[in-house]
Write a protein that holds these residues in place. Structure first.
Motif, PDB file in Angstrom:
ATOM      1  N   VAL A   2       0.874  -1.171   0.000  1.00 36.52           N
ATOM      2  CA  VAL A   2       0.000   0.000   0.000  1.00 36.52           C
ATOM      3  C   VAL A   2       0.910   1.219   0.000  1.00 36.52           C
ATOM      4  O   VAL A   2       1.762   1.364   0.884  1.00 36.52           O
ATOM      5  N   ALA A   3       0.740   2.086  -1.005  1.00 36.08           N
ATOM      6  CA  ALA A   3       1.618   3.253  -1.132  1.00 36.08           C
ATOM      7  C   ALA A   3       0.815   4.509  -1.429  1.00 36.08           C
ATOM      8  O   ALA A   3      -0.210   4.467  -2.105  1.00 36.08           O
ATOM      9  N   THR A   4       1.302   5.620  -0.898  1.00 31.63           N
ATOM     10  CA  THR A   4       0.772   6.947  -1.203  1.00 31.63           C
ATOM     11  C   THR A   4       1.853   7.669  -2.008  1.00 31.63           C
ATOM     12  O   THR A   4       2.969   7.174  -2.116  1.00 31.63           O
ATOM     13  N   PRO A   5       1.564   8.842  -2.530  1.00 33.99           N
ATOM     14  CA  PRO A   5       2.623   9.580  -3.237  1.00 33.99           C
ATOM     15  C   PRO A   5       3.809   9.919  -2.331  1.00 33.99           C
ATOM     16  O   PRO A   5       4.929  10.068  -2.804  1.00 33.99           O
ATOM     17  N   ALA A   6       3.566  10.010  -1.029  1.00 34.98           N
ATOM     18  CA  ALA A   6       4.621  10.424  -0.107  1.00 34.98           C
ATOM     19  C   ALA A   6       5.396   9.269   0.522  1.00 34.98           C
ATOM     20  O   ALA A   6       6.555   9.421   0.881  1.00 34.98           O
ATOM     21  N   ARG A   7       4.741   8.094   0.680  1.00 35.86           N
ATOM     22  CA  ARG A   7       5.432   7.008   1.383  1.00 35.86           C
ATOM     23  C   ARG A   7       4.767   5.659   1.139  1.00 35.86           C
ATOM     24  O   ARG A   7       3.632   5.590   0.679  1.00 35.86           O
ATOM     25  N   VAL A   8       5.479   4.622   1.495  1.00 40.67           N
ATOM     26  CA  VAL A   8       4.947   3.259   1.446  1.00 40.67           C
ATOM     27  C   VAL A   8       4.395   2.954   2.833  1.00 40.67           C
ATOM     28  O   VAL A   8       5.131   3.002   3.818  1.00 40.67           O
ATOM     29  N   LEU A   9       3.103   2.656   2.919  1.00 43.18           N
ATOM     30  CA  LEU A   9       2.483   2.368   4.204  1.00 43.18           C
ATOM     31  C   LEU A   9       2.692   0.916   4.618  1.00 43.18           C
ATOM     32  O   LEU A   9       2.924   0.618   5.778  1.00 43.18           O
ATOM     33  N   VAL A  10       2.555  -0.002   3.664  1.00 49.23           N
ATOM     34  CA  VAL A  10       2.669  -1.431   3.945  1.00 49.23           C
ATOM     35  C   VAL A  10       3.438  -2.077   2.810  1.00 49.23           C
ATOM     36  O   VAL A  10       3.162  -1.825   1.647  1.00 49.23           O
ATOM     37  N   ASP A  11       4.390  -2.927   3.180  1.00 46.82           N
ATOM     38  CA  ASP A  11       5.108  -3.704   2.178  1.00 46.82           C
ATOM     39  C   ASP A  11       5.344  -5.088   2.778  1.00 46.82           C
ATOM     40  O   ASP A  11       6.367  -5.340   3.407  1.00 46.82           O
ATOM     41  N   SER A  12       4.366  -5.968   2.631  1.00 48.94           N
ATOM     42  CA  SER A  12       4.431  -7.292   3.234  1.00 48.94           C
ATOM     43  C   SER A  12       4.126  -8.363   2.190  1.00 48.94           C
ATOM     44  O   SER A  12       3.007  -8.425   1.681  1.00 48.94           O
ATOM     45  N   PRO A  13       5.089  -9.227   1.915  1.00 46.66           N
ATOM     46  CA  PRO A  13       4.851 -10.291   0.929  1.00 46.66           C
ATOM     47  C   PRO A  13       4.062 -11.467   1.513  1.00 46.66           C
ATOM     48  O   PRO A  13       3.678 -12.370   0.791  1.00 46.66           O
ATOM     49  N   GLN A  14       3.797 -11.452   2.818  1.00 44.18           N
ATOM     50  CA  GLN A  14       3.146 -12.583   3.489  1.00 44.18           C
ATOM     51  C   GLN A  14       1.630 -12.461   3.585  1.00 44.18           C
ATOM     52  O   GLN A  14       1.007 -13.173   4.358  1.00 44.18           O
ATOM     53  N   VAL A  15       1.009 -11.596   2.817  1.00 44.57           N
ATOM     54  CA  VAL A  15      -0.444 -11.403   2.887  1.00 44.57           C
ATOM     55  C   VAL A  15      -1.152 -12.602   2.263  1.00 44.57           C
ATOM     56  O   VAL A  15      -0.832 -13.032   1.162  1.00 44.57           O
ATOM     57  N   VAL A  16      -2.133 -13.131   3.008  1.00 44.32           N
ATOM     58  CA  VAL A  16      -2.896 -14.291   2.546  1.00 44.32           C
ATOM     59  C   VAL A  16      -4.245 -13.868   1.973  1.00 44.32           C
ATOM     60  O   VAL A  16      -4.705 -14.404   0.971  1.00 44.32           O
ATOM     61  N   ALA A  17      -4.885 -12.877   2.633  1.00 40.76           N
ATOM     62  CA  ALA A  17      -6.218 -12.438   2.209  1.00 40.76           C
ATOM     63  C   ALA A  17      -6.359 -10.935   2.406  1.00 40.76           C
ATOM     64  O   ALA A  17      -5.852 -10.383   3.377  1.00 40.76           O
ATOM     65  N   VAL A  18      -7.071 -10.305   1.469  1.00 37.49           N
ATOM     66  CA  VAL A  18      -7.322  -8.856   1.525  1.00 37.49           C
ATOM     67  C   VAL A  18      -8.809  -8.623   1.336  1.00 37.49           C
ATOM     68  O   VAL A  18      -9.462  -9.296   0.537  1.00 37.49           O
ATOM     69  N   ARG A  19      -9.329  -7.665   2.053  1.00 40.18           N
ATOM     70  CA  ARG A  19     -10.724  -7.246   1.908  1.00 40.18           C
ATOM     71  C   ARG A  19     -10.705  -5.754   1.629  1.00 40.18           C
ATOM     72  O   ARG A  19     -10.031  -4.988   2.327  1.00 40.18           O
ATOM     73  N   ALA A  20     -11.430  -5.321   0.604  1.00 42.93           N
ATOM     74  CA  ALA A  20     -11.473  -3.906   0.223  1.00 42.93           C
ATOM     75  C   ALA A  20     -12.860  -3.584  -0.321  1.00 42.93           C
ATOM     76  O   ALA A  20     -13.751  -4.437  -0.320  1.00 42.93           O
ATOM     77  N   GLU A  21     -13.016  -2.355  -0.806  1.00 40.99           N
ATOM     78  CA  GLU A  21     -14.317  -1.924  -1.309  1.00 40.99           C
ATOM     79  C   GLU A  21     -14.126  -1.019  -2.515  1.00 40.99           C
ATOM     80  O   GLU A  21     -13.303  -0.104  -2.492  1.00 40.99           O
ATOM     81  N   ASP A  22     -14.905  -1.299  -3.565  1.00 38.01           N
ATOM     82  CA  ASP A  22     -14.930  -0.407  -4.722  1.00 38.01           C
ATOM     83  C   ASP A  22     -16.372   0.049  -4.934  1.00 38.01           C
ATOM     84  O   ASP A  22     -17.218  -0.139  -4.064  1.00 38.01           O
ATOM     85  N   GLU A  23     -16.648   0.644  -6.066  1.00 39.21           N
ATOM     86  CA  GLU A  23     -17.986   1.177  -6.335  1.00 39.21           C
ATOM     87  C   GLU A  23     -19.073   0.103  -6.281  1.00 39.21           C
ATOM     88  O   GLU A  23     -20.205   0.363  -5.921  1.00 39.21           O
ATOM     89  N   SER A  24     -18.710  -1.128  -6.640  1.00 39.23           N
ATOM     90  CA  SER A  24     -19.711  -2.202  -6.660  1.00 39.23           C
ATOM     91  C   SER A  24     -19.942  -2.818  -5.286  1.00 39.23           C
ATOM     92  O   SER A  24     -20.867  -3.599  -5.110  1.00 39.23           O
ATOM     93  N   GLY A  25     -19.100  -2.504  -4.313  1.00 34.09           N
ATOM     94  CA  GLY A  25     -19.267  -3.039  -2.967  1.00 34.09           C
ATOM     95  C   GLY A  25     -17.988  -3.654  -2.433  1.00 34.09           C
ATOM     96  O   GLY A  25     -16.906  -3.496  -2.998  1.00 34.09           O
ATOM     97  N   SER A  26     -18.143  -4.405  -1.355  1.00 30.59           N
ATOM     98  CA  SER A  26     -17.019  -5.034  -0.690  1.00 30.59           C
ATOM     99  C   SER A  26     -16.624  -6.319  -1.411  1.00 30.59           C
ATOM    100  O   SER A  26     -17.475  -7.027  -1.941  1.00 30.59           O
TER     101      SER A  26
END
Length: 146
Positions: A2-26
């Motif tokens: 996860v990165a912003t223009p100013a910095r990298v917030l998260v850099d983890s290669p060990q992620v198994v599952a991610v949950r997020a939301e876009d216009e269509s929902g979660s």
């Protein structure tokens, strides 16, 4: 990642599952997911690694990309990390309060600058104050009194 223009917030290669939301929902993403690209709505990302520890990050819009079934990258305007939803909520409130304070300060400074510009214009537009106009004592700019 996860990165912003100013910095990298998260850099983890060990992620198994991610949950997020876009216009269509979660939605959720697991390892082996097909290549995928979507525009995120402002939301709270949730993910965990092999250790099953939940992690959270509030993002202000962004783009999520899955490539090769194992690489998830998120580029967002801004993000706030939190260990729990409660701490994340408190951090978001603090960030919003700081932003509002900065916006107030900017508005005050803009108002001061505007008022200063108006005062200078009024001084310039008064009869006798413009360059080449006769002043209050009848002299033109640059004339000496003898």
């Amino acid at each position: 990642m996860v990165a912003t223009p100013a910095r990298v917030l998260v850099d983890s290669p060990q992620v198994v599952a991610v949950r997020a939301e876009d216009e269509s929902g979660s939605f959720g993403i697991l390892r082996g997911h097909a290549d995928f690209l979507t525009v995120l709505a402002p939301c709270v990302l949730r993910w965990h690694g092999a250790d099953n520890v939940q992690h959270f990050c509030a993002v202000e819009e962004g783009v999520l990309r899955v490539s090769g079934g194992k690489s998830i990258t998120i580029a967002c305007r801004d993000g706030v990390l939190g260990d729990t939803l409660n701490t994340l909520e408190a951090q978001i409130r603090a960030v919003r309060a700081r932003r509002l304070d900065v916006l107030r300060q900017v508005r005050v400074e803009q108002t001061r600058m505007h008022a200063r510009a108006v005062r200078q214009l009024l001084r310039y537009l008064r009869p006798g104050n413009a360059p080449g106009d006769a002043g209050f004592d009848g002299r033109r700019d640059g004339e000496n009194v003898s």
